[in-house]
Design an enzyme around this catalytic site. Structure first.
Site, mmCIF file in Angstrom:
data_model
loop_
_atom_site.group_PDB
_atom_site.id
_atom_site.type_symbol
_atom_site.label_atom_id
_atom_site.label_comp_id
_atom_site.label_asym_id
_atom_site.label_seq_id
_atom_site.Cartn_x
_atom_site.Cartn_y
_atom_site.Cartn_z
ATOM 1 N N THR A 98 -7.567 10.553 0.705
ATOM 2 C CA THR A 98 -7.971 11.462 -0.372
ATOM 3 C C THR A 98 -7.029 11.406 -1.566
ATOM 4 O OG1 THR A 98 -6.881 13.137 0.964
ATOM 5 C CG2 THR A 98 -9.263 13.076 0.998
ATOM 6 N N LYS A 105 3.991 -7.159 3.703
ATOM 7 C CA LYS A 105 3.712 -5.745 3.439
ATOM 8 C C LYS A 105 3.378 -5.106 4.779
ATOM 9 C CE LYS A 105 0.499 -3.513 3.231
ATOM 10 N NZ LYS A 105 -0.367 -2.616 4.080
ATOM 11 N N GLU A 143 6.067 4.201 7.548
ATOM 12 C CA GLU A 143 5.630 5.381 6.814
ATOM 13 C C GLU A 143 6.523 6.577 7.124
ATOM 14 O OE1 GLU A 143 0.977 4.227 6.040
ATOM 15 O OE2 GLU A 143 1.462 5.517 7.725
ATOM 16 N N THR A 162 0.876 -1.192 0.000
ATOM 17 C CA THR A 162 0.000 0.000 0.000
ATOM 18 C C THR A 162 0.907 1.234 0.000
ATOM 19 O OG1 THR A 162 -0.221 -0.138 2.411
ATOM 20 C CG2 THR A 162 -1.987 -1.086 1.083
ATOM 21 N N THR A 174 -2.045 -3.549 10.014
ATOM 22 C CA THR A 174 -2.039 -3.727 8.562
ATOM 23 C C THR A 174 -0.717 -4.213 8.068
ATOM 24 O OG1 THR A 174 -3.760 -2.151 8.173
ATOM 25 C CG2 THR A 174 -2.683 -2.946 6.243
ATOM 26 N N ASN A 190 0.014 10.444 6.229
ATOM 27 C CA ASN A 190 -1.198 10.097 6.953
ATOM 28 C C ASN A 190 -2.211 11.219 7.051
ATOM 29 O OD1 ASN A 190 -1.022 7.296 7.748
ATOM 30 N ND2 ASN A 190 0.923 7.974 8.631
#
Lengths: 410, 410
Positions: free
Chosen positions: A410, A186, A283, A160, A197, A405
């Site tokens: 969006t 992942k 991230e 992702t 996740t 994040n």
């Protein structure tokens, strides 16, 4: 290869390295970009299977379906995965979609519905675009191969916000047979103690019963995937699944087998490698942070303390800024809710000791700055109490974490 | 003013609003900038005193000294505070410095050593520059006044990375007497459930015994300061201290007094006001986030869930980005470790319902975006189980949080 804790790393190895497995991936349209978003691993025999799942109360629909498949016989022929949509908090329709996805792929490769597991990752609360999923499932069997490119396609299909694919394979000798273990994972956000996740896929051609594989997987998860954190959140979709084809032809592995320790060490290496890769690719992360705690009253206390340090936003920000702010480390130790002697704590950043017996040690700030600018930072804490120890992995907290994040949906 | 839960807010009120208190602040050189870094509140009589402290195992030297002062008679004449240096993890020397700071100020204002409390906030692990502290203490008595400017100077002296001072005062009628309660606080990082580099100072001219004040302060802290979080870290230096001069002349307050409920409501208002001000001024924050949980099995469960939501980096980042990502909210609910029925959860952002009975509700994304761009965001969660409820406050996670904390010490 001698028996014992010995194994070799297979260059460019992945989930198709062990005998009996093919994999593949493609873009079916669930992601807005043209990156792969649908993939599968297929075993040519009914593989012994085991899985561990998220501890979140809200478990996504695919987890329910996978649990049901696995409960049927403890064996699986395939796992199908999509990214771009988590199929979580999607109610009755989401559940039906997860079953439909499983059954459609089972039909496409000619196996029973209960021989297929399903995993999803991506946005929560939106229904899967099933027309795209069905279209992808039609093409997927034609993509399944045992070669490196197919494994690469699968690894891409499960990502992702990850920046890099995470794969590994090792080989060891058991009963004179070459046994291989491959893995792909992942995960980069929502990663915390209890798997968030994060999707992990481990394949092996070892001969092992489902119950032994399940027990081993749970044990290994506790020192690998459950010891990483990116941001303290726990996803609704985490799943680590292991498939064992048995095609290596070794005697069935169990705790009584003389090579059990070797197999466990090799599987642990694979899972720790994937877990660290997830932490490093957290991230927005610019570096891997490893926290080593020793001298705690027991291993559980050491684990809790290591996770509290690795989860501290203040520690993570300081590491990003290459600031040797050990005060934040000791503050994290002190709020972990574990027995700590406030007078006996040692702290080091790499080899640079900053605190000894809870008193500050003068250190070279320039040297510390240089060390903290590296791509791996090791924080060592010794409580000097008993022999409990643990290692946890995480990453720094950066501007990019916030950027990613603040605008994920969006 | 009628009795009951009624009180008036005193315009521009602060810790010097109640009768008997003076305050002041100045720059002595502990901060690198020219901002104030040393301040004090002094009471003209021996005030009934109460305090709550950090739960961190590593408690800073000033906390040890303050505990000792407070244990002596339950009454205090003054509290002296420095910012710029936490005097934490500073060993024997740090402890001696905290005593010296207390005793020097006691001598300067002519009271007993045990009548003075000490608080510190700032960098951990560095020794206080005592020559600067002593020089400041010499000047401080000359600065003590009951006027607004002196209260302002004190409020400035306790700040670290705070952007704004946080003060409030209220007035109520007890036994026909005007009773006032004033407060000042600092805190913007390291703020979590159990009070983290948060310093709070509450003054009142109410007549109340130390033991009643202590019980009340603990109770009120649990629904105010303990319900805010900025980043999940807990400081070594947190302290909330309350001083009651008794000069209002009311009958001594205790649970048996008919105005106990009114006084409690007024004190709660003061503490909630300061707590929310701290949350809104969280490091790098652009908005206040209020999380309201209802329908939990009990208040404790509701508190835990509210704190998990408000502490989620993913929720905080989404609020910063004005992204109506309610999936992260429900994921936080599900990992809070509390009883939750996965099928009965409602979630709303302001008045915009996004989830009802755990199923997504279509909502206007534009309207949600507008709402989330405001300076206060209210997240409401109804578990629809029992009557447990709680409110927690926090802030968004922004680039500036990372910037501030990547380079705090340097």
């Amino acid at each position: 290869m001698a028996d014992g804790q010995q194994f070799n790393i297979v260059t460019e190895g992945s989930v198709t390295t062990p005998q009996g497995f093919t994999a593949g991936g493609l873009h079916c349209g669930l992601k807005k970009t043209d990156r792969h978003d649908l993939g599968a691993i297929v075993c040519e025999v009914a593989a012994a299977a085991a899985a561990v799942y998220t501890t979140n109360v809200f478990q996504a629909a695919p987890i329910k379906v996978t649990r049901e498949s696995l409960a049927s016989s403890g064996r699986l022929r395939a796992v199908i995965v999509n990214s771009g949509n988590a199929n979580a908090c999607t109610g009755k329709q989401g559940e039906e979609d997860a079953y439909s996805m499983r059954n459609a792929f089972a039909e496409a490769i000619g196996v029973a519905n209960e021989e297929v597991a399903v995993a999803s990752t991506g946005v929560i609360g939106e229904l899967l675009k099933m027309d795209k999923v069905y279209a992808g499932i039609k093409q997927l069997p034609g993509k399944l191969q045992a070669d490196d490119q197919a494994a690469e396609d699968f690894s891409q299909a499960i990502l992702t916000t990850d920046l890099v694919k995470k794969t590994i394979a090792v080989e060891l000798n058991i009963d004179g047979k070459a046994v291989k273990i491959g893995g792909a994972a992942k995960g980069s956000g929502m990663i915390h103690p209890n798997m968030a996740t994060m999707l992990g896929f481990v394949t092996t051609d070892a001969n092992i019963e489902p119950s032994s594989l399940q027990n081993l997987l749970r044990e290994v998860t506790n020192v690998s995937f459950n010891m990483i954190t990116v941001d303290g959140d726990t996803s609704t979709n985490d799943m680590l699944i292991a498939l064992a084809s048995g095609l290596a032809g070794n005697d069935s592995l169990s705790e009584a087998h003389p090579s059990w320790g070797s197999f466990k060490a090799a599987l642990t290496f694979v899972c720790v490698h994937l877990a660290k890769a997830i932490a490093r690719d957290g991230e927005g992360a610019t570096k891997l942070v490893e926290v080593r705690v020793q001298g705690a009253v027991n291993d559980e206390a050491a684990q809790a303390i290591a996770k509290t340090i690795i989860g501290s936003s203040l520690v993570k920000s300081a590491v990003f800024g290459a600031d040797a702010n050990w005060g934040r480390i000791i503050a994290a130790v002190g709020r972990a809710g574990q027995p700590v002697n406030p007078d006996t704590v040692d702290i080091a950043l790499g080899d640079i000791v900053t605190l000894r017996q809870s008193s500050p040690v003068a250190f070279d700030e320039e040297q510390a700055l240089e060390y903290l600018k590296g791509d791996t930072v090791i924080i060592s804490v010794n409580l000097n109490m008993e022999n409990g120890k643990a290692i946890a992995w995480g990453c720094d907290l950066t501007y990019d974490y916030v950027r990613i994040n603040a605008a994920y949906r969006t």
